[in-house]
Design an enzyme around this catalytic site. Sequence first.
Site, PDB file in Angstrom:
ATOM      1  N   LYS A 194       0.785  -1.046   0.051  1.00 28.48           N
ATOM      2  CA  LYS A 194      -0.211   0.130   0.146  1.00 28.48           C
ATOM      3  C   LYS A 194       0.958   1.413   0.071  1.00 28.48           C
ATOM      4  O   LYS A 194       1.485   1.369   1.086  1.00 28.48           O
ATOM      5  CB  LYS A 194      -0.685   0.097   1.340  1.00 28.48           C
ATOM      6  CG  LYS A 194      -1.741   1.439   1.198  1.00 28.48           C
ATOM      7  CD  LYS A 194      -2.656   0.972   2.482  1.00 28.48           C
ATOM      8  CE  LYS A 194      -3.526   2.219   2.976  1.00 28.48           C
ATOM      9  NZ  LYS A 194      -4.487   1.946   4.069  1.00 28.48           N
ATOM     10  N   LYS A 247      -2.242  -1.266  -3.667  1.00 29.66           N
ATOM     11  CA  LYS A 247      -3.260  -0.285  -3.780  1.00 29.66           C
ATOM     12  C   LYS A 247      -2.226   1.159  -3.777  1.00 29.66           C
ATOM     13  O   LYS A 247      -1.300   1.144  -2.845  1.00 29.66           O
ATOM     14  CB  LYS A 247      -4.008  -0.210  -2.525  1.00 29.66           C
ATOM     15  CG  LYS A 247      -4.758   0.967  -2.115  1.00 29.66           C
ATOM     16  CD  LYS A 247      -5.520   1.012  -0.947  1.00 29.66           C
ATOM     17  CE  LYS A 247      -6.433   2.164  -0.638  1.00 29.66           C
ATOM     18  NZ  LYS A 247      -6.866   2.376   0.734  1.00 29.66           N
TER      19      LYS A 247
END
Length: 321
Positions: A194, A247
């Site tokens: 992420k 992400k």
Amino acid sequence: MFKRLRRMRLNPNIREMLTQTTLHKKDFIYPLFITHGKNIRNPIESMPDVFQLSIDEALKECEALQNLGIFSIILFGIPKIKDSIGSEALSPEGIIAQATRAIKEKFPNMLVCVDLCFCEYTDHGHCGILNPKLNSVDNDLTLETLNQQALILAQSGADLIAPSAMMDGMIVSLRTMLDTNSFNHIPLMSYSTKFASGYYGPFRDVAQSTPSFGDRKSYQQNPANRREAILESLEDEAQGADILMVKPALAYLDIVRDIREQTLLPLAVYNVSGEYAMLKFAQKAGIIDYERVLLETMIGFKRAGADIIITYHAKEIANLI
């Protein structure tokens, strides 16, 4: 003699037969933002067609999703009160614990994924317990609170837990907590890579989670670091993650492909709020063929190696495929 590759594209039936990447409704997870109250459906200006929903409205949304063939959701909470430790996330009466119980009771076939983080619940907007000496999140204290949050949500009926805090050791810590409390059947979908990204802006509007100071660069992944990005996901796999995730998605398809080539685990991407908003506002401005670009973007995620796509576009896609 040169190769005439166009021979395989000229006939539309042959083109269709040889299509190598396809989209299915089962590929998608739809995010829902849940808040307290009744009859609440608050629009988000920066995210057209996305709303803060009270539980009763979320149930209506689940019915609409199932009618479209979408059976997977991921829940994010907007609490009544935020404090320094995200107390509501640690209560069986927290908004996501309540929502999970209500959804599973009415829609037992809905796959309820729960985001495991504290940025929505803390008054400082960071993803865990603060360490004032570091001026950042305390990794190991945050692991303890993530464990408590995960146990409550598992007890509330969550089907899949998705830890997103980017704390070192969070997967092995959560796996141990769940396994020792008879939840060894609950999978973990880790936000394993992420990035500290500028694409999250609209999400912070809907989740009201903008940090009150600093940023999240001390715990989220540096967008410039490719090898480290791969290492983050491989480490979570080693700790026991069942599904890995990248992400954001759109600017990181090279990382998606890199991780896909180094793991046999299922791989998810999160098509985040900024990516969503760009397409929606480009549609509003009339500068793209919206539906064509939307499907092309989703195909790009799958072609890069994603098995699962978390996206605010899921309902639209269900009507297109």
